[in-house]
Scaffold this active site. Structure first.
Site, PDB file in Angstrom:
ATOM      1  N   ASN A   1     -30.285  37.265 -11.604  1.00 28.21           N
ATOM      2  CA  ASN A   1     -31.459  37.312 -10.367  1.00 28.21           C
ATOM      3  C   ASN A   1     -31.201  38.240  -9.275  1.00 28.21           C
ATOM      4  O   ASN A   1     -30.106  38.189  -9.087  1.00 28.21           O
ATOM      5  CB  ASN A   1     -31.780  36.000  -9.864  1.00 28.21           C
ATOM      6  CG  ASN A   1     -32.373  35.229 -11.222  1.00 28.21           C
ATOM      7  OD1 ASN A   1     -33.200  35.699 -12.104  1.00 28.21           O
ATOM      8  ND2 ASN A   1     -32.125  33.810 -11.318  1.00 28.21           N
TER       9      ASN A   1
ATOM     10  N   VAL B   1     -27.976  32.433  -4.514  1.00 31.07           N
ATOM     11  CA  VAL B   1     -26.552  32.704  -3.922  1.00 31.07           C
ATOM     12  C   VAL B   1     -26.039  33.964  -4.200  1.00 31.07           C
ATOM     13  O   VAL B   1     -26.282  34.790  -5.238  1.00 31.07           O
ATOM     14  CB  VAL B   1     -25.504  31.955  -5.047  1.00 31.07           C
ATOM     15  CG1 VAL B   1     -23.949  32.357  -4.584  1.00 31.07           C
ATOM     16  CG2 VAL B   1     -25.749  30.633  -4.955  1.00 31.07           C
TER      17      VAL B   1
ATOM     18  N   HIS C   1     -26.409  34.057 -15.356  1.00 30.65           N
ATOM     19  CA  HIS C   1     -26.798  32.823 -16.033  1.00 30.65           C
ATOM     20  C   HIS C   1     -26.842  33.050 -17.515  1.00 30.65           C
ATOM     21  O   HIS C   1     -27.221  33.700 -18.236  1.00 30.65           O
ATOM     22  CB  HIS C   1     -28.313  32.479 -15.699  1.00 30.65           C
ATOM     23  CG  HIS C   1     -28.266  32.136 -14.076  1.00 30.65           C
ATOM     24  ND1 HIS C   1     -28.534  31.162 -13.722  1.00 30.65           N
ATOM     25  CD2 HIS C   1     -28.545  33.162 -13.235  1.00 30.65           C
ATOM     26  CE1 HIS C   1     -28.759  31.128 -12.433  1.00 30.65           C
ATOM     27  NE2 HIS C   1     -28.912  32.300 -12.292  1.00 30.65           N
TER      28      HIS C   1
ATOM     29  N   HIS D   1     -23.951  36.708 -10.091  1.00 29.43           N
ATOM     30  CA  HIS D   1     -23.709  35.878 -11.380  1.00 29.43           C
ATOM     31  C   HIS D   1     -24.442  35.999 -12.456  1.00 29.43           C
ATOM     32  O   HIS D   1     -25.762  36.333 -12.268  1.00 29.43           O
ATOM     33  CB  HIS D   1     -23.606  34.353 -10.983  1.00 29.43           C
ATOM     34  CG  HIS D   1     -24.766  34.024 -10.189  1.00 29.43           C
ATOM     35  ND1 HIS D   1     -25.047  34.362  -8.845  1.00 29.43           N
ATOM     36  CD2 HIS D   1     -26.072  33.503 -10.318  1.00 29.43           C
ATOM     37  CE1 HIS D   1     -26.229  33.780  -8.323  1.00 29.43           C
ATOM     38  NE2 HIS D   1     -26.716  33.338  -9.308  1.00 29.43           N
TER      39      HIS D   1
ATOM     40  N   ASP E   1     -23.391  25.179 -14.155  1.00 26.15           N
ATOM     41  CA  ASP E   1     -24.523  25.366 -13.186  1.00 26.15           C
ATOM     42  C   ASP E   1     -24.555  23.602 -12.831  1.00 26.15           C
ATOM     43  O   ASP E   1     -24.793  22.831 -13.554  1.00 26.15           O
ATOM     44  CB  ASP E   1     -25.821  25.887 -13.756  1.00 26.15           C
ATOM     45  CG  ASP E   1     -26.545  26.156 -12.452  1.00 26.15           C
ATOM     46  OD1 ASP E   1     -26.672  27.312 -12.122  1.00 26.15           O
ATOM     47  OD2 ASP E   1     -27.148  25.304 -11.607  1.00 26.15           O
ATOM     48  N   ILE E   2     -24.636  23.729 -11.496  1.00 29.52           N
ATOM     49  CA  ILE E   2     -24.643  22.168 -11.112  1.00 29.52           C
ATOM     50  C   ILE E   2     -25.963  21.809 -11.072  1.00 29.52           C
ATOM     51  O   ILE E   2     -26.454  20.580 -10.859  1.00 29.52           O
ATOM     52  CB  ILE E   2     -24.451  22.329  -9.236  1.00 29.52           C
ATOM     53  CG1 ILE E   2     -23.834  21.108  -8.818  1.00 29.52           C
ATOM     54  CG2 ILE E   2     -25.519  22.828  -8.438  1.00 29.52           C
ATOM     55  CD1 ILE E   2     -23.514  20.893  -7.320  1.00 29.52           C
TER      56      ILE E   2
HETATM   57  P1  AMP Z   1     -29.577  32.283  -8.480  1.00 30.74           P
HETATM   58  O1  AMP Z   1     -30.822  31.343  -8.217  1.00 30.74           O
HETATM   59  O2  AMP Z   1     -29.863  33.081  -9.552  1.00 30.74           O
HETATM   60  O3  AMP Z   1     -28.740  32.667  -7.328  1.00 30.74           O
HETATM   61  O4  AMP Z   1     -28.557  31.149  -8.969  1.00 30.74           O
HETATM   62  C1  AMP Z   1     -27.631  30.236  -8.244  1.00 30.74           C
HETATM   63  C2  AMP Z   1     -27.249  29.102  -9.041  1.00 30.74           C
HETATM   64  O5  AMP Z   1     -26.088  28.431  -8.633  1.00 30.74           O
HETATM   65  C3  AMP Z   1     -28.390  28.157  -9.287  1.00 30.74           C
HETATM   66  O6  AMP Z   1     -28.749  27.941 -10.600  1.00 30.74           O
HETATM   67  C4  AMP Z   1     -27.547  26.696  -8.716  1.00 30.74           C
HETATM   68  O7  AMP Z   1     -27.912  25.695  -9.446  1.00 30.74           O
HETATM   69  C5  AMP Z   1     -26.147  27.332  -8.806  1.00 30.74           C
HETATM   70  N1  AMP Z   1     -25.250  26.457  -7.979  1.00 30.74           N
HETATM   71  C6  AMP Z   1     -25.275  26.363  -6.614  1.00 30.74           C
HETATM   72  N2  AMP Z   1     -24.383  25.724  -5.973  1.00 30.74           N
HETATM   73  C7  AMP Z   1     -23.601  25.342  -7.052  1.00 30.74           C
HETATM   74  C8  AMP Z   1     -22.332  24.696  -7.325  1.00 30.74           C
HETATM   75  N3  AMP Z   1     -21.504  24.355  -6.191  1.00 30.74           N
HETATM   76  N4  AMP Z   1     -21.612  24.557  -8.460  1.00 30.74           N
HETATM   77  C9  AMP Z   1     -22.240  25.174  -9.473  1.00 30.74           C
HETATM   78  N5  AMP Z   1     -23.463  25.825  -9.418  1.00 30.74           N
HETATM   79  C10 AMP Z   1     -24.026  26.007  -8.314  1.00 30.74           C
END
Ligand code: AMP
Ligand code: ZN
Length: 115
Positions: A88, A97, A103, A101, A31-32
């Site tokens: 989520n 996003v 976590h 996915h 995760d970024i």
């Molecule tokens: P959610 O809030 O459950 O939709 O999780 C989305 C996750 O994607 C968050 O924890 C972000 O930090 C992660 N995220 C967004 N953009 C990127 C990226 N380019 N590379 C890796 N993780 C990302």
């Protein structure tokens, strides 16, 4: 899906992503914006926007994501200390996003209930 961040990551269009897992059905990458020392996202290669969009045909895929996360957790040495897997769905859960996915969070004590 053309405009989906995670579809682009799966297609290799965002090379900065640190991949830790790749198989026929899903990838796992760091995760970024990590919320724990270990924070990995497991993403199906097929675009599914939210958990609400899963069908019974996705049963095996959903189980696959969890097994992939457990395997990587063991490989990362957090199997015994413990970890959390969470997906989520939509606004109240904080989904940002819209490509599902799972976590994987580990490496520190995780409070319960979550915020
Ligand atoms: P959610 O809030 O459950 O939709 O999780 C989305 C996750 O994607 C968050 O924890 C972000 O930090 C992660 N995220 C967004 N953009 C990127 C990226 N380019 N590379 C890796 N993780 C990302
Ligand atoms: Zn997508």
């Amino acid at each position: 899906m053309a405009d989906c961040l995670f579809c682009k990551i799966i297609d290799g269009q965002i090379p900065t992503v640190k991949k830790v897992h790749d198989d026929a059905l899903c990838i796992g990458f760091l995760d970024i914006n990590p919320q724990a020392p270990t924070h990995i996202l497991f993403v199906p290669k097929r675009h599914i926007a939210t958990l609400n969009d899963c069908t019974t045909e996705d049963r095996e895929l959903m189980g696959h994501l969890i097994f992939a996360a457990a395997k990587v957790a063991r490989e990362k040495g957090v199997g015994e200390t413990g970890y959390r897997t969470v997906m989520n769905c939509n606004r109240d859960a904080g989904q940002t996003v819209f490509h599902i996915h799972l976590h994987l969070l580990a490496g520190r004590p995780l409070t319960w209930p979550p915020g």
